[in-house]
Structures are given as C-alpha cells and as structure tokens.
Design a protein around this motif. Structure first.
Motif, short mmCIF file in Angstrom:
data_model
loop_
_atom_site.label_atom_id
_atom_site.label_comp_id
_atom_site.label_asym_id
_atom_site.label_seq_id
_atom_site.Cartn_x
_atom_site.Cartn_y
_atom_site.Cartn_z
N ALA A 1 0.85 -1.20 0.00
CA ALA A 1 0.00 0.00 0.00
C ALA A 1 0.89 1.25 0.00
O ALA A 1 0.67 2.17 -0.80
CB ALA A 1 -0.90 -0.01 1.23
N ARG A 2 1.90 1.20 0.86
CA ARG A 2 2.79 2.39 0.95
C ARG A 2 3.52 2.61 -0.36
O ARG A 2 3.68 3.74 -0.81
CB ARG A 2 3.81 2.17 2.07
CG ARG A 2 3.11 2.11 3.39
CD ARG A 2 3.98 2.52 4.52
NE ARG A 2 3.09 3.03 5.56
CZ ARG A 2 3.44 3.92 6.45
NH1 ARG A 2 4.64 4.43 6.42
NH2 ARG A 2 2.59 4.33 7.35
N ILE B 1 -1.96 2.92 7.57
CA ILE B 1 -2.43 3.63 6.38
C ILE B 1 -1.82 5.04 6.37
O ILE B 1 -1.86 5.75 7.37
CB ILE B 1 -3.97 3.74 6.36
CG1 ILE B 1 -4.58 2.34 6.33
CG2 ILE B 1 -4.44 4.55 5.17
CD1 ILE B 1 -6.03 2.33 6.72
N ASN B 2 -1.28 5.38 5.24
CA ASN B 2 -0.73 6.71 5.07
C ASN B 2 -1.87 7.62 4.59
O ASN B 2 -2.13 7.76 3.41
CB ASN B 2 0.41 6.63 4.04
CG ASN B 2 0.94 7.99 3.68
OD1 ASN B 2 0.57 9.01 4.30
ND2 ASN B 2 1.80 8.03 2.67
N ARG B 3 -2.58 8.15 5.57
CA ARG B 3 -3.79 8.91 5.25
C ARG B 3 -3.50 10.18 4.46
O ARG B 3 -4.29 10.60 3.62
CB ARG B 3 -4.55 9.25 6.53
CG ARG B 3 -5.21 8.03 7.06
CD ARG B 3 -5.87 8.20 8.39
NE ARG B 3 -5.93 6.89 9.01
CZ ARG B 3 -6.80 5.94 8.64
NH1 ARG B 3 -7.67 6.19 7.70
NH2 ARG B 3 -6.78 4.77 9.20
N ALA B 4 -2.32 10.74 4.72
CA ALA B 4 -1.99 12.02 4.07
C ALA B 4 -2.00 11.88 2.55
O ALA B 4 -2.38 12.80 1.84
CB ALA B 4 -0.63 12.49 4.55
N ASP B 5 -1.59 10.67 2.07
CA ASP B 5 -1.49 10.51 0.62
C ASP B 5 -2.72 9.86 -0.01
O ASP B 5 -2.69 9.49 -1.18
CB ASP B 5 -0.25 9.66 0.29
CG ASP B 5 1.03 10.44 0.57
OD1 ASP B 5 0.94 11.69 0.65
OD2 ASP B 5 2.08 9.80 0.76
N LEU B 6 -3.78 9.69 0.77
CA LEU B 6 -4.99 9.08 0.19
C LEU B 6 -5.66 10.08 -0.74
O LEU B 6 -5.69 11.27 -0.45
CB LEU B 6 -5.97 8.67 1.30
CG LEU B 6 -5.65 7.38 2.05
CD1 LEU B 6 -6.69 7.12 3.13
CD2 LEU B 6 -5.58 6.20 1.08
N THR B 7 -6.21 9.56 -1.87
CA THR B 7 -6.89 10.46 -2.82
C THR B 7 -8.33 9.98 -2.99
O THR B 7 -8.72 8.94 -2.45
CB THR B 7 -6.20 10.42 -4.20
OG1 THR B 7 -6.48 9.14 -4.78
CG2 THR B 7 -4.70 10.63 -4.09
N ASP B 8 -9.06 10.73 -3.80
CA ASP B 8 -10.46 10.35 -4.08
C ASP B 8 -10.53 9.08 -4.92
O ASP B 8 -11.60 8.51 -5.10
CB ASP B 8 -11.15 11.48 -4.87
CG ASP B 8 -11.56 12.58 -3.93
OD1 ASP B 8 -11.44 12.37 -2.71
OD2 ASP B 8 -12.00 13.64 -4.43
N ASN B 9 -9.38 8.71 -5.47
CA ASN B 9 -9.35 7.54 -6.35
C ASN B 9 -9.00 6.27 -5.57
O ASN B 9 -8.67 5.26 -6.17
CB ASN B 9 -8.31 7.78 -7.45
CG ASN B 9 -8.81 7.29 -8.80
OD1 ASN B 9 -9.97 6.87 -8.90
ND2 ASN B 9 -7.97 7.32 -9.81
N ASP B 10 -9.05 6.35 -4.23
CA ASP B 10 -8.61 5.21 -3.42
C ASP B 10 -9.75 4.66 -2.55
O ASP B 10 -10.61 5.41 -2.10
CB ASP B 10 -7.49 5.64 -2.46
CG ASP B 10 -6.30 6.20 -3.20
OD1 ASP B 10 -6.16 5.88 -4.40
OD2 ASP B 10 -5.53 6.95 -2.58
#
Ligand code: ADP
Length: 630
Positions: A125-126, A151-160
């Motif tokens: 995931a990372r 989970i690296n929440r900072a890098d989550l996008t709308d496409n995830d």
C-alpha cells in the motif's frame, strides 16, 4: 461470459499480438468465445494489477491475495487480465533502492494503465501510494488487508478505497487467559524487519494493562534458531504468541508458515495467533481476522469501481476480528476444556471417533455378522431337525427290518426244526441207552461217560441253533459299532446251512484271509446277507436249474470291504436290473418285494453301496461294499 489471463513479472502487459491471436483462435473455435474476445477488444477486458507486500507465497498475505483473486474471477462480469508483482524489498531490514523496480513497472505499464490496482498488505500500500503519480496517476487503487495504523492517510486520494483491518492484541491476549487462566508467561514471537519492529512496539504498548498479571517475554532479539530452543523449554503455565516472522534478529529471512510449523514441532506450550492463515495446524485459535470478509469487501469494491463507480463513494470501517475459532486437536493436546471457550465459538478439525469415521463399515460388518449368525442358527436348527429325522427314520427302518427278518426266518422254520430235531433225537436215544446201561449189575462207566459227552455236544448244538435264531430276531434299535465282517457273515452262514441242506443247495463261504473291520450294526447287516442268500437259494431252487450252488465270499479292495453273493440260478432279467431294489418289486408269486429295498437302505445307512449284476455264466451276483475303518 467471463474469461481471464494471469501473467507475472516476466511477461509484458497485454501484448496486442496475444489479443489478435486470441481473436483468431476464438473465431476458429466457438462463436461464444469469439464474442468474449471481441468484447474485450472493444474495451471490456478489465486489467487488474495485484501488488504483493512480500513474496507471492508469504502468509498471511498470500492467503488474502489468493482469495481475492479467485473471488474476483468468480464474480467479474468482464473478462479479466490479472497481473501480479511482489515487492520483495519489504522483507529486508535495510531495503535497497526501489528505483529499479519502479522503473520496471513504469516501462511495463506506460501507455497501458491497468483498470485497477490492488495492493495487499501495508508495504505494498505504501509503495503504490508513494509512486502512483509516476506509475498509475489515474488508476483507482484499493489498499487491501492493511492494518488501519499503517495507512498513510496524508497521501490518500479520491481515487482510493481502503479495506483496512484492526489488530486487537488485548482481545488476543484476553483469549489466552480465558482458555488458560493459570498462564503466567507469554513469549511473543515477532521478527526484526522494520514492519515487525513497528508491531513489536504496538504490541508492547497495547499489552501494558496485562503487565501485572503476565510476564511478557520478547523473542524479537533472538535468531530463529534460538527462538526454537527457548520455545522448547518454556516453564510451566506458558504460552507462545505468534505475531509475525519474516526476518529474524540474525537477518535470516523466513516464510512465516514454515517457521510457524517448525516452532509448533518443538514448542512445549500452546501457540496463539490472530491471523486466519496461521490457523489450522499450529495455532490453538481464538478471535481472528477473516480472510473471506476482507476479500469480499475488496472484490465488491473492485467490481463497483470497474463498473464505473467513483472510489470516493466506497467507504469501509476497519474490520475487527471475526468470531473465535478453535482447533480441536490443539485443545486436546493442551488439555483445554471446551467449557472454557467463549460463547459462539466454532470448533474445527474435530477428529471423529471410530464410530463416526467408520459408521457405514461398522454397520455393514454388524449386519453381515447378524445375517451370518441368523444363517448359522438356522442351519443348526435345520441340522438338529435332520438328525431327529434320521434317528426317526432309522427307528422305522429297524422296525421294518425286524418285520422283514421274521418273514425271512419263516423260510428257515422247517430247516431249523429239522436242525433242532436231530440233536434232540440223539439226546433222547443216548439218554435211554444210558438208563439201560445203568440198570446193569456192573455198568460200563466209560461207555456211560462217552454217552454223556455226546448228550452235552448235542445239547450245545441245539442251543447254538437257538442262539443264532434269537440273535437275528433280536429287536434292537439301529446301533453302530466296530465289527469284524468275516464273523458277521459266518454267523449267517451257520443259520442257513440247514436250509441249504434241506433244499439241496451247495452253499460255499470263502472268507477273506485278513480281518475286515467296519462300522456297523451286526444284526442289520446279517439281515441283508440273509436276505441275499435266501434270494439266491430261491433262484437256484427253480426246477430248470441244474446246478444248485450259492457262493458267499468276503474280500478287501482298497479301503473297502466287499461281500459277494452269487448263484447259479437264471440271473435277473436285464430289464429288471434297474428295479430290483425298488420297494414292492417282486417276480415271486408269494414275494413281498421289500427284501432288497430294505437291504439297500441298510447298506446306505452304513455309508456303503449294494449292486446287482448278472454273471457271464448265468447266475446273479450281489456285491455289498462297506468302508473299512482299519
Ligand atoms: P422278494 O424276494 O420278496 O421278491 P426281494 O426284494 O428280495 O423281494 O427281491 C426282489 C426281486 O429281485 C425278486 O422278486 C427277484 O425277481 C429278484 N431277485 C433277487 N435276487 C435274485 C437272484 N439271486 N436271482 C434272480 N433274481 C433275483
């Protein structure tokens, strides 16, 4: 219509040539298949990229990946092309540069982006999150089987979409104490890779409340070899907690499953784990993550996204442990009572007992036994009835034979009277002579002694005649004993000699030189011989017969004793040879036709045979064969 292609790192992504070949083959093969490939060419083929965190066979993630893939293939309405790559660098303590792997993926997927990327486990995931801008800028991403803390929440996008799980170490340790309340020490096995170090700290932090009740021993600083040694020698009331083992403190890489099995083989305490893929062989069980639930969420999200739904609209809460499950074999091994298990627990791998395992075989064998027992008792009953019937029939035979004997002896009456008269007459004459001599003044005592001896001899002769007669007329039940056949025949000859004289028949008896021992009833056998001799005398008494001779002989042939009775009579009409032994068959005006029938029955009751033939010289020959006993 669904189809799939799965390729690995070594194969290029979706080469056009393959599709053309597919179309060509499909058109040659079936219209259905051709339709599917045609649809995929029109853009319906869905390309899925699966990224593994460790190796592709590394538990527990390998199990998640396997389940997700097979579910996806089962549920997808589109043909699928699944590519898989493994991020081996996640295993090492000191990960090398990831750049070459990124470049490799970039060159593979440049201009041919997958429709969806699935990462399995936290390291994958990372990795995807870190390099998505370069590798898959527009591709939806599902981060599956990842613990929510990683989970690296900072890098989550709308496409995830995140399909997270939640490790609950308090619940896992609570389970150990619930099952084994006397536990004083728990040894925790967690490796030394960066990810494992993170978890070690997390476990330590979460388990603080257990500090007073339990001694927690950390095996993370040990080589796996040392861990095995320590695990085999734990003090009583200990347990082992299996977290993860990918790299040990000595830097040696381990496949978790194999490592767990080696630990199980040597450990002197029960092993607990919260991962389903480690359940079933090594761990006792308890609340654990369910592979099926994670994969069902992941597959459902993937299908929705491939169908056009926005990833942002799909949100899941982290999955907690599923209901507790236990391995029956481990419960038995460590003497854990089922009553200690929490309500709603499921027990797996219960070994059925012999009855449960071989129920059908046992039922079959029992029924075979019962049928056999029934048959045996039926046969025994039948045998008893037959015996009774045999005794009964012998009794009847003895009675019939007795009657028949009277009629045979009737024939002898005249000759017997004559035979008796002779000695009686001599006795009378001798007695009168002796009386006269005694009246003389000086009787000749020597002469008188001689006369008395004659009287005694005549008396013995008379009583012998009577004894023989009585013996043959004796009414006895059928009784078998060891007899000597030469003597038995001789007795009969003695009985009929006078009759033969009376009828002017020359009766000759030639016994076998050696004794003939058979098992038999002497009275019955004498009756047979008597009947045959009287029949023979009847035959030679015919007016037309010139030579009146009857021969009786005994002999041994192999294991059989033979009695032969022949005569110089006219013989038996060849048409009658087959019927002479039938009851009531007779050619004599006064005959009863029972003599030979009774003779055959008696001989057969002695396990012997009787046969009639004609001699070439003209007379009849009857042969009786009886088994010799010694
Ligand atoms: P029966 O003497 O009352 O006729 P048997 O059963 O003893 O009954 O004999 C049956 C028949 O077998 C006789 O009637 C006779 O025809 C024939 N048979 C038996 N013995 C002889 C023999 N030695 N020679 C010729 N015929 C015989």
């Amino acid at each position: 219509m669904r189809g799939r292609r799965t390729s690995t790192d070594s194969v290029g992504p979706w080469p056009a040539a393959l599709l053309c070949l597919g179309l060509f083959v499909a058109m040659c093969v079936s219209p259905e298949r051709a339709g599917a490939v045609e649809r995929s060419l029109r853009g319906e083929l869905k390309r899925v990229l699966v990224l593994h965190s460790f190796g592709r066979e590394f538990r527990p993630w390998s199990e998640y990946a396997r389940d997700i893939k097979s579910e996806l293939e089962r549920q997808s309405p589109w043909p699928l092309d699944i590519q898989e790559h493994a991020l081996l660098t996640a295993r090492f303590n000191n990960p090398g540069p990831e750049a070459p792997f990124v470049e490799y993926l970039h060159s593979l997927y440049q201009g041919a982006q997958p429709d969806i990327v699935l990462s399995i486990g936290a390291p994958a995931a990372r990795f995807v999150q870190r390099y998505r801008a370069r590798l898959f800028p527009d591709t939806p991403l599902i981060l599956s089987a990842v613990e929510y803390r990683l989970i690296n929440r900072a890098d989550l996008t709308d496409n995830d979409v995140v399909v997270a799980i939640r490790n609950d170490f308090v619940a896992a340790f609570g389970n150990i104490l619930q099952l084994l309340p006397d536990t004083r020490m728990v040894a925790v096995v967690i490796g030394a890779s960066p990810l494992e170090k993170f978890w070690l700290e997390e476990v330590k932090r979460e388990l603080k409340p257990f500090g007073e009740r339990l001694e927690l021993v950390w095996f993370s600083d040990l080589s796996f070899e040392e861990i095995l040694k320590r695990a085999s020698n734990l003090p009583p009331h200990s347990a082992l907690f299996w977290g993860l083992m990918s790299v040990d403190a000595a830097g040696v890489v381990h496949e978790s499953d194999i490592a767990l099995r080696s630990l199980h083989a040597v450990a002197n305490a029960p092993i607990f784990s919260y991962q389903e893929p480690f359940f079933g062989g090594s761990a006792v069980g308890g609340p654990m993550h369910s592979v099926a639930e994670t994969s069902s969420r992941t597959v459902s999200a993937a299908i929705r996204i491939l169908g056009g739904e926005k990833p942002a609209s799909i949100n899941y809460e982290p999955l907690s442990f599923g209901p507790p499950r236990y391995d029956w074999r481990e419960l038995q091994r460590w003497g854990i009572s089922e009553s200690r298990l929490p309500p709603g627990s499921e027990i797996r791998y219960r070994e059925s007992n012999a009855w449960e395992r071989y129920r059908w075989q046992m039922l079959l064998i029992t029924s075979v036994f019962l049928v056999q027992a029934g048959l045996i008792s039926g046969l025994l009953h039948e045998r008893r009835r037959r015996r009774l019937a045999e005794v009964e029939s012998r009794q009847r035979l003895a009675e019939l034979a007795h009657v028949n004997r009277y009629s045979a002896v009737g024939e002898l009456t005249t000759s017997i009277a004559h035979e008796l008269n002779q000695p009686l007459g001599s006795i009378l004459t001798n007695a009168e002579t002796a009386e006269l001599m005694l009246k003389a003044a000086s009787p000749d005592l020597d002469e008188i002694r001689q006369i008395l001896a004659d009287i005694r001899r005549d008396d013995q002769r008379a009583s012998e005649v009577i004894r023989r007669l009585r013996s043959v007329l004796k009414k006895t039940p059928f009784e078998v004993r060891d007899i000597e056949l030469n003597d038995t025949v001789r007795e009969v000859i003695g009985l009929v000699t006078a009759l033969a004289h009376g009828r002017r028949v020359a009766l000759t008896y030639m016994p076998a030189s050696a004794d003939l021992h058979v098992k038999g009833d002497p009275v019955q056998l004498q009756q047979v011989i008597l009947n045959l001799i009287i029949n023979a005398m009847d035959a030679v008494s015919d007016a037309d017969v010139k030579k009146r001779e009857v021969f009786v002989s005994t002999a041994r042939t192999g294991n059989q004793a033979e009695i032969r009775i022949s005569d110089t009579g006219p013989g038996i009409d060849s048409a009658d040879l087959g019927s002479v032994f039938d009851p009531f068959f007779t050619t004599k005006p006064q005959g009863m036709g029972m003599g030979l029938a009774i003779a055959r029955t008696i001989v057969e009751a002695h396990h012997g045979t009787i046969a009639a033939t004609n001699l070439l010289s003209g007379g009849a020959l009857f042969t009786i064969k009886l088994p010799i006993i010694r």
